[in-house]
Design a protein around this motif. Structure first.
Motif: not given
Length: 356
Positions: A37-38, A99-114, A317-320, A325-326
């Protein structure tokens, strides 16, 4: 998914059609194209940090499916307390892009908009965040590249969850704010010791402005401590050149450094983005890396492993960082909790850019 199948099976992908008008979201474009998504967001907003191949494929998906961003719908959605905002300082930092792309994908998995907002590297993120709390009404705000010196008395106005990423925020007197970072001082200390043990005694350090509460200050302190502790007979010293976190700034700072102090045998860049500029400047000045000049970076972005020679760097480690953060943001959105401040591990990645 094959290119010829991009516009097929739309019903299976959750894309509906009504009265001949195809209703798509950015998530649909991401699923069809196979990119995050990012990445799709950056293409739609014509931002940097996307490969030509990815941009071409995403634009083809958008064209084939007649996707048009619905600005009115986005603004309506933003008026409700339904999104997490990410404020990024500068648009040249490839670590932040990851980092922001990982955050967007993780939050999308919780149906959260970014909502991702970029401001200038010298911008005032806390002022911007306070304005957003009034205009956008977000659930929480994440900060990438925060300057803690700006988090003054105004931080008391910050009443929603905030997470500062890559900078420690434990000194802030606000239980709404958490942080995720590595130990920047220890990391640059280790890198400086690494160069000293390789025999380098004249080291140039290129990074951001050195002022207390900024990330560059902690990294500067690590360099200084390693040099001060060097107890050998041969004296070691370093020269610090401040610059913005961009390839162009790193390039210009390197030319200035090497013209003023040609005896420098190693340059430690305080970001990989700066280091890439350093390597290009060295090449343009006729210096071979690492035979005539050693170069190190900081961040561990993917591109560092594809430089010629491969860059020796500190890996964050951007994954961690993204996942923690999420986790913290969702915890503070859903439950009342005090701020949390975590220090995550780093590692020194030995590439091919340093010579003994």
């Amino acid at each position: 998914m094959k290119d010829e199948d991009l516009s097929e099976n739309k019903e299976l992908l959750g894309i509906k059609e009504k009265s001949g008008i195809q209703l798509m979201t950015i998530k649909d474009i991401a699923r069809i194209s196979g990119y995050g998504i990012g990445t799709v967001s950056r293409v739609i907003n014509n931002q940097t940090g996307v490969s030509d191949a990815a941009r071409e494929k995403i634009l083809r998906v958008i064209e084939e499916n007649g996707f048009e961003p619905n600005v009115n719908a986005k603004l309506l959605k933003m008026s409700a307390k339904s999104a997490v905002v990410v404020i990024i300082k500068g648009n040249q930092n490839m670590l932040f892009a990851d980092i922001v792309e990982r955050i967007q994908n993780l939050l999308a998995g919780y149906d959260e908009d970014v909502i991702v907002e970029y401001i200038d590297e010298d911008g005032d993120e806390i002022e911007y965040a306070i304005k957003l709390t009034h205009s956008v009404n977000p659930k929480g705000i994440m900060f990438l590249g925060a300057n803690l010196a700006l988090f003054d008395e105004r931080v008391k106005e910050f009443e929603i969850p905030g997470v500062i990423i890559t900078t420690g925020g434990e000194i802030l007197a606000n239980d709404n704010i958490s942080s995720i970072t590595i130990d920047d001082t220890a990391a640059t200390y280790d890198m400086t010791r690494y160069l000293l043990e390789k025999g380098h005694r004249r080291i140039g350090v290129i990074g951001g402005q050195v002022s207390e509460k900024q990330i560059s200050f902690n990294r500067y302190e690590g360099c200084k401590r390693a040099i001060d502790e060097w107890q050998h007979d041969d004296r070691a010293e370093f020269t610090y050149i401040p610059c913005r976190y961009s390839m162009k700034a790193g390039y210009e700072a390197t030319k200035r450094l090497l013209e003023e102090q040609p005896e420098v045998t190693a340059i430690m860049a305080l970001s990989d983005t700066i280091a890439i500029g350093v390597m290009r400047a060295a090449a343009d000045l006729g210096k071979h890396i690492p035979e005539e000049l050693s170069v190190t970076g900081f961040d561990g972005i993917e591109l560092a492993g594809y430089c010629v020679p491969r860059l020796t760097t500190i890996n964050q480690n951007t994954e961690i960082m993204a996942s923690r953060s999420v986790d913290i943001m969702l915890k503070h959105i859903n439950y009342a909790a005090a701020g949390e401040h975590e220090i995550v591990p780093y590692s020194l990645i030995e590439g091919e850019s340093v010579k003994s």
